[in-house]
Design an enzyme around this catalytic site. Structure first.
Site, PDB file in Angstrom:
ATOM      1  N   ASP A 165      -3.529  -6.803  -6.504  1.00  0.00           N
ATOM      2  CA  ASP A 165      -4.732  -6.727  -5.388  1.00  0.00           C
ATOM      3  C   ASP A 165      -4.461  -7.456  -4.434  1.00  0.00           C
ATOM      4  OD1 ASP A 165      -6.973  -6.588  -3.921  1.00  0.00           O
ATOM      5  OD2 ASP A 165      -8.139  -6.204  -5.594  1.00  0.00           O
ATOM      6  N   ARG A 190      -2.424  -1.011  -5.968  1.00  0.00           N
ATOM      7  CA  ARG A 190      -3.030  -1.395  -7.063  1.00  0.00           C
ATOM      8  C   ARG A 190      -3.143  -0.547  -8.104  1.00  0.00           C
ATOM      9  NH1 ARG A 190      -8.734  -1.625  -4.251  1.00  0.00           N
ATOM     10  NH2 ARG A 190      -7.598  -0.104  -3.148  1.00  0.00           N
ATOM     11  N   PHE A 220      -7.552   8.019   3.588  1.00  0.00           N
ATOM     12  CA  PHE A 220      -8.473   7.001   4.460  1.00  0.00           C
ATOM     13  C   PHE A 220      -9.896   7.396   4.462  1.00  0.00           C
ATOM     14  CE2 PHE A 220      -9.957   5.647   8.472  1.00  0.00           C
ATOM     15  CZ  PHE A 220      -9.680   4.303   8.677  1.00  0.00           C
ATOM     16  N   TYR A 271     -14.959  -2.789  10.725  1.00  0.00           N
ATOM     17  CA  TYR A 271     -13.323  -2.216  10.681  1.00  0.00           C
ATOM     18  C   TYR A 271     -12.516  -2.783  12.038  1.00  0.00           C
ATOM     19  CZ  TYR A 271      -9.335   0.598  10.346  1.00  0.00           C
ATOM     20  OH  TYR A 271      -7.997   1.315  10.006  1.00  0.00           O
ATOM     21  N   GLY A 282       0.716  -1.132   0.110  1.00  0.00           N
ATOM     22  CA  GLY A 282       0.098  -0.096  -0.207  1.00  0.00           C
ATOM     23  C   GLY A 282       0.728   1.246  -0.128  1.00  0.00           C
ATOM     24  N   PRO A 332      -2.207   3.499  15.003  1.00  0.00           N
ATOM     25  CA  PRO A 332      -2.277   5.064  15.001  1.00  0.00           C
ATOM     26  C   PRO A 332      -3.602   5.435  15.356  1.00  0.00           C
ATOM     27  CG  PRO A 332      -1.420   4.197  12.812  1.00  0.00           C
ATOM     28  CD  PRO A 332      -1.725   2.995  13.654  1.00  0.00           C
ATOM     29  N   GLY A 333      -3.758   6.537  15.905  1.00  0.00           N
ATOM     30  CA  GLY A 333      -4.963   7.259  15.871  1.00  0.00           C
ATOM     31  C   GLY A 333      -5.429   7.881  14.569  1.00  0.00           C
TER      32      GLY A 333
HETATM   33  P1  NDP Z   1      -4.682   5.381   2.388  1.00  0.00           P
HETATM   34  O1  NDP Z   1      -6.150   5.281   1.873  1.00  0.00           O
HETATM   35  O2  NDP Z   1      -3.939   6.879   2.092  1.00  0.00           O
HETATM   36  O3  NDP Z   1      -3.555   4.329   1.706  1.00  0.00           O
HETATM   37  C1  NDP Z   1      -3.985   2.803   1.769  1.00  0.00           C
HETATM   38  C2  NDP Z   1      -2.938   2.156   0.908  1.00  0.00           C
HETATM   39  O4  NDP Z   1      -3.487   0.845   0.901  1.00  0.00           O
HETATM   40  C3  NDP Z   1      -3.055   2.534  -0.668  1.00  0.00           C
HETATM   41  O5  NDP Z   1      -1.801   2.789  -0.864  1.00  0.00           O
HETATM   42  C4  NDP Z   1      -3.795   1.302  -1.308  1.00  0.00           C
HETATM   43  O6  NDP Z   1      -3.343   1.291  -2.559  1.00  0.00           O
HETATM   44  C5  NDP Z   1      -3.477   0.183  -0.345  1.00  0.00           C
HETATM   45  N1  NDP Z   1      -4.580  -0.756  -0.561  1.00  0.00           N
HETATM   46  C6  NDP Z   1      -5.794  -0.750  -0.099  1.00  0.00           C
HETATM   47  N2  NDP Z   1      -6.360  -1.851  -0.661  1.00  0.00           N
HETATM   48  C7  NDP Z   1      -5.659  -2.557  -1.333  1.00  0.00           C
HETATM   49  C8  NDP Z   1      -5.896  -3.930  -2.052  1.00  0.00           C
HETATM   50  N3  NDP Z   1      -6.930  -4.401  -2.089  1.00  0.00           N
HETATM   51  N4  NDP Z   1      -4.612  -4.261  -2.709  1.00  0.00           N
HETATM   52  C9  NDP Z   1      -3.524  -3.592  -2.443  1.00  0.00           C
HETATM   53  N5  NDP Z   1      -3.425  -2.501  -1.843  1.00  0.00           N
HETATM   54  C10 NDP Z   1      -4.429  -1.759  -1.112  1.00  0.00           C
HETATM   55  O7  NDP Z   1      -4.854   5.115   3.919  1.00  0.00           O
HETATM   56  P2  NDP Z   1      -3.748   5.035   4.998  1.00  0.00           P
HETATM   57  O8  NDP Z   1      -2.293   5.402   4.461  1.00  0.00           O
HETATM   58  O9  NDP Z   1      -4.374   5.994   5.913  1.00  0.00           O
HETATM   59  O10 NDP Z   1      -3.788   3.641   5.502  1.00  0.00           O
HETATM   60  C11 NDP Z   1      -2.839   2.786   5.625  1.00  0.00           C
HETATM   61  C12 NDP Z   1      -2.897   1.887   6.766  1.00  0.00           C
HETATM   62  O11 NDP Z   1      -2.997   2.580   7.935  1.00  0.00           O
HETATM   63  C13 NDP Z   1      -4.340   1.067   6.694  1.00  0.00           C
HETATM   64  O12 NDP Z   1      -4.083  -0.172   6.930  1.00  0.00           O
HETATM   65  C14 NDP Z   1      -5.162   1.667   7.667  1.00  0.00           C
HETATM   66  O13 NDP Z   1      -6.115   0.932   8.190  1.00  0.00           O
HETATM   67  C15 NDP Z   1      -4.084   2.142   8.768  1.00  0.00           C
HETATM   68  N6  NDP Z   1      -4.782   3.188   9.528  1.00  0.00           N
HETATM   69  C16 NDP Z   1      -5.032   4.367   9.222  1.00  0.00           C
HETATM   70  C17 NDP Z   1      -5.306   5.323  10.091  1.00  0.00           C
HETATM   71  C18 NDP Z   1      -5.829   6.600   9.587  1.00  0.00           C
HETATM   72  O14 NDP Z   1      -6.331   7.471  10.187  1.00  0.00           O
HETATM   73  N7  NDP Z   1      -5.369   7.316   8.404  1.00  0.00           N
HETATM   74  C19 NDP Z   1      -5.444   5.257  11.533  1.00  0.00           C
HETATM   75  C20 NDP Z   1      -5.140   3.975  11.873  1.00  0.00           C
HETATM   76  C21 NDP Z   1      -4.700   2.789  11.092  1.00  0.00           C
HETATM   77  P3  NDP Z   1      -4.240   1.021  -4.076  1.00  0.00           P
HETATM   78  O15 NDP Z   1      -5.471   1.894  -3.654  1.00  0.00           O
HETATM   79  O16 NDP Z   1      -3.409   1.897  -4.997  1.00  0.00           O
HETATM   80  O17 NDP Z   1      -4.167  -0.335  -3.920  1.00  0.00           O
HETATM   81  C1  8X3 Z   2      -8.124   4.593  11.606  1.00  0.00           C
HETATM   82  C2  8X3 Z   2      -8.501   5.361  12.840  1.00  0.00           C
HETATM   83  O1  8X3 Z   2     -10.356   6.152  14.706  1.00  0.00           O
HETATM   84  O2  8X3 Z   2     -10.995   5.841  12.303  1.00  0.00           O
HETATM   85  O3  8X3 Z   2      -7.889   3.204  11.949  1.00  0.00           O
HETATM   86  O4  8X3 Z   2     -10.515   3.848  13.418  1.00  0.00           O
HETATM   87  S1  8X3 Z   2     -10.166   5.088  13.269  1.00  0.00           S
END
Ligand code: NDP
Ligand code: 8X3
Length: 253
Positions: free
Chosen positions: A58, A32, A188, A151, A7, A181-182
């Site tokens: 994917d 992807r 996201f 989730y 990702g 993380p929060g």
């Molecule tokens: P983004 O949406 O900015 O990034 C998500 C990444 O995951 C993208 O690069 C996307 O790539 C990839 N991804 C999603 N689905 C697929 C798939 N089916 N196959 C391959 N790659 C995939 O979100 P974040 O950077 O915030 O999220 C990263 C991680 O951090 C996640 O696990 C999220 O749950 C976690 N997180 C986020 C928080 C937040 O507040 N933002 C807090 C806590 C945890 P592409 O679409 O190109 O496939």
């Molecule tokens: C992402 C943070 O608070 O939306 O994992 O669940 S929250």
């Protein structure tokens, strides 16, 4: 040193790829969106003297994941660090009204996708008798909040897998860490709300969220502890967020 970041096309994963690149690590980046992967690869290779391999697949699809990983050269199979970052939230609805499609996307990505790639990479690490798996969990893997149901369940699964992997990989000199993380401002919330950018912006209104760079720096720090030190589990929050739902927002009034 070689780091695989899942990702890496956006948010935390992209910032993580950038910080490791800046510090001279070779990279395997996945996602992807091929254009974004290619763009990141060429910009990092232009700026830093490192080798980058982009794998477009994917992570929900076992066959695609296995084929992509099998395509790596023998040199690229010597992965030192796996950052299990690819993941998403889809929807924010009560359990009884939740969309099955959202549920399947989250379960297939956050749990099954993480399992598929971790199984392959942990076996490669076992051959080397060393490695470090860094799982990106969430505060949603530590607490459950209203409408977070599935989730939160997927991130609780990551929390359990983080512990389970650490126990099972103990005798192979493989470190396993979770970073939870929060609120982090990335794509996201846009993804969670099916592309509704106005709704996504409101999530961070009146508060200062974490940046993807904050998390990337933490990942880099965790990956650079001495060989005898492992950070098992870490929760990182914005200063103005005390729990999943307690946020000190300025009302602007
Ligand atoms: P983004 O949406 O900015 O990034 C998500 C990444 O995951 C993208 O690069 C996307 O790539 C990839 N991804 C999603 N689905 C697929 C798939 N089916 N196959 C391959 N790659 C995939 O979100 P974040 O950077 O915030 O999220 C990263 C991680 O951090 C996640 O696990 C999220 O749950 C976690 N997180 C986020 C928080 C937040 O507040 N933002 C807090 C806590 C945890 P592409 O679409 O190109 O496939
Ligand atoms: C992402 C943070 O608070 O939306 O994992 O669940 S929250």
């Amino acid at each position: 040193m070689l780091v695989l970041v899942t990702g890496a096309t956006s948010g935390i994963g992209k910032s993580t790829a950038e910080i490791f690149a800046r510090n001279g690590y070779d990279l395997i980046i996945t996602g992807r969106r091929k254009e974004r992967l290619d763009e990141l690869k060429s910009s990092l290779e232009k700026n830093f003297k490192i080798k980058i391999t982009a794998l477009c697949f994917d992570i929900r699809n076992l066959n695609e994941t296995e084929t992509a990983m099998a395509s790596l050269s023998e040199e690229n199979k010597k992965i030192d660090i796996l950052v299990n970052n690819a993941g998403l939230a889809a929807g924010l609805s009560s359990f009884q009204e939740g969309s099955l499609d959202h549920w399947e996307r989250m379960i297939d990505t956050n749990i099954k996708g993480l399992l598929y790639i971790s199984r392959i990479v942990s076996n490669l690490m076992i051959k080397q008798q060393k490695g470090h798996i860094i799982n990106i969990g969430s505060i949603a893997g530590k607490e459950v909040y209203a409408n977070g149901n599935v989730y939160c369940a997927t991130k609780h699964a990551v929390d359990a897998l983080n512990k389970g992997m650490r126990i099972d990989l103990l005798h192979h000199n493989i470190k396993v860490t979770a970073i939870n993380p929060g609120m982090v401002e990335t794509e996201f919330s846009v993804v969670r709300f099916d592309g509704d950018e106005d709704r996504a912006k409101k999530v961070y209104m009146g508060m200062q969220p974490l940046t993807p760079q904050d998390i990337a720096e933490t990942i880099y720090w965790v990956a650079n502890r001495p060989a005898h030190v492992n950070i098992n589990d870490l929760i990182i929050m914005p200063t103005v967020q005390a729990s999943a739902t307690n946020v000190n927002r300025k009302t602007g009034a």
